[in-house]
Design a protein around this motif. Structure first.
Motif, mmCIF file in Angstrom:
data_model
loop_
_atom_site.group_PDB
_atom_site.id
_atom_site.type_symbol
_atom_site.label_atom_id
_atom_site.label_comp_id
_atom_site.label_asym_id
_atom_site.label_seq_id
_atom_site.Cartn_x
_atom_site.Cartn_y
_atom_site.Cartn_z
ATOM 1 N N GLY A 99 49.601 33.221 29.168
ATOM 2 C CA GLY A 99 50.111 33.493 30.488
ATOM 3 C C GLY A 99 49.044 34.125 31.355
ATOM 4 O O GLY A 99 48.100 34.734 30.862
ATOM 5 N N LEU A 100 49.186 33.947 32.652
ATOM 6 C CA LEU A 100 48.264 34.551 33.591
ATOM 7 C C LEU A 100 48.978 34.870 34.889
ATOM 8 O O LEU A 100 50.069 34.385 35.151
ATOM 9 N N VAL A 101 48.336 35.693 35.698
ATOM 10 C CA VAL A 101 48.880 36.092 36.994
ATOM 11 C C VAL A 101 48.128 35.303 38.064
ATOM 12 O O VAL A 101 46.963 35.570 38.334
ATOM 13 N N PRO A 102 48.801 34.293 38.664
ATOM 14 C CA PRO A 102 48.127 33.559 39.728
ATOM 15 C C PRO A 102 47.969 34.437 40.969
ATOM 16 O O PRO A 102 48.718 35.387 41.167
ATOM 17 N N MET A 103 46.967 34.117 41.788
ATOM 18 C CA MET A 103 46.724 34.854 43.018
ATOM 19 C C MET A 103 48.005 34.883 43.850
ATOM 20 O O MET A 103 48.649 33.863 44.029
ATOM 21 N N GLN A 104 48.379 36.068 44.310
ATOM 22 C CA GLN A 104 49.583 36.253 45.113
ATOM 23 C C GLN A 104 49.262 37.144 46.289
ATOM 24 O O GLN A 104 48.235 37.815 46.305
ATOM 25 N N ASN A 105 50.142 37.165 47.287
ATOM 26 C CA ASN A 105 49.961 38.055 48.442
ATOM 27 C C ASN A 105 50.020 39.506 48.008
ATOM 28 O O ASN A 105 50.531 39.830 46.950
ATOM 29 N N GLY A 106 49.512 40.373 48.843
ATOM 30 C CA GLY A 106 49.609 41.793 48.559
ATOM 31 C C GLY A 106 48.392 42.358 47.852
ATOM 32 O O GLY A 106 48.513 43.201 46.990
ATOM 33 N N GLY A 107 47.214 41.856 48.199
ATOM 34 C CA GLY A 107 46.011 42.399 47.587
ATOM 35 C C GLY A 107 45.418 41.466 46.554
ATOM 36 O O GLY A 107 46.013 40.465 46.201
ATOM 37 N N VAL A 108 44.254 41.810 46.084
ATOM 38 C CA VAL A 108 43.543 40.956 45.142
ATOM 39 C C VAL A 108 43.049 41.783 43.959
ATOM 40 O O VAL A 108 41.860 41.989 43.786
ATOM 41 N N PRO A 109 43.955 42.297 43.136
ATOM 42 C CA PRO A 109 43.504 43.018 41.942
ATOM 43 C C PRO A 109 42.702 42.093 41.024
ATOM 44 O O PRO A 109 42.886 40.879 41.035
ATOM 45 N N ALA A 110 41.848 42.662 40.242
ATOM 46 C CA ALA A 110 40.939 41.891 39.397
ATOM 47 C C ALA A 110 41.649 40.988 38.402
ATOM 48 O O ALA A 110 41.101 39.985 37.974
ATOM 49 N N HIS A 111 42.880 41.310 38.011
ATOM 50 C CA HIS A 111 43.566 40.517 36.996
ATOM 51 C C HIS A 111 44.249 39.274 37.554
ATOM 52 O O HIS A 111 44.794 38.495 36.802
ATOM 53 N N ARG A 112 44.237 39.081 38.860
ATOM 54 C CA ARG A 112 44.887 37.901 39.448
ATOM 55 C C ARG A 112 43.903 36.731 39.497
ATOM 56 O O ARG A 112 42.775 36.868 39.923
ATOM 57 N N VAL A 113 44.371 35.576 39.064
ATOM 58 C CA VAL A 113 43.502 34.406 38.887
ATOM 59 C C VAL A 113 43.603 33.489 40.108
ATOM 60 O O VAL A 113 44.710 33.114 40.512
ATOM 61 N N PRO A 114 42.465 33.086 40.700
ATOM 62 C CA PRO A 114 42.486 32.149 41.826
ATOM 63 C C PRO A 114 43.160 30.833 41.424
ATOM 64 O O PRO A 114 43.055 30.390 40.276
ATOM 65 N N LEU A 115 43.833 30.202 42.375
ATOM 66 C CA LEU A 115 44.631 29.012 42.067
ATOM 67 C C LEU A 115 43.812 27.859 41.515
ATOM 68 O O LEU A 115 44.300 27.110 40.667
ATOM 69 N N ASP A 116 42.575 27.692 41.948
ATOM 70 C CA ASP A 116 41.770 26.595 41.399
ATOM 71 C C ASP A 116 41.543 26.798 39.895
ATOM 72 O O ASP A 116 41.574 25.852 39.120
ATOM 73 N N ARG A 117 41.367 28.056 39.478
ATOM 74 C CA ARG A 117 41.216 28.343 38.052
ATOM 75 C C ARG A 117 42.536 28.182 37.307
ATOM 76 O O ARG A 117 42.551 27.746 36.154
#
Length: 83
Positions: A1-19
């Motif tokens: 599982g992973l955390v896709p990029m979401q609104n509300g900031g860009v913490p390091a654990h959020r993965v860009p959608l292309d990845r």
């Protein structure tokens, strides 16, 4: 599982959608389930992401939203194979 990029900031654990697409595509080739972990409390954003990335499982981890039957119905419309 992973955390896709979401609104509300860009913490390091959020993965860009292309990845996310690359990882999930490789997982599907190998028969591995993909899990998208939602930290947002915005159901529309969750549905938009689910439609785009088509995870096998959508895990809602935001602290201010609980899925409703209406949300589950819409999720099945936009991402029919997602649990």
């Amino acid at each position: 599982g992973l955390v896709p990029m979401q609104n509300g900031g860009v913490p390091a654990h959020r993965v860009p959608l292309d990845r996310v697409h690359k990882i999930f595509n490789e997982a599907k080739k190998r028969g591995v389930n993909s899990v998208a972990i939602m930290l947002t409390n915005d159901p529309e954003e969750m549905l938009q992401l689910a439609e785009e990335i088509q995870p096998d499982i959508l895990h809602i981890a935001g602290d201010g939203y609980a899925a409703t039957p209406a949300f589950a119905k819409r999720l099945k419309e936009v991402a029919p194979d997602t649990d």
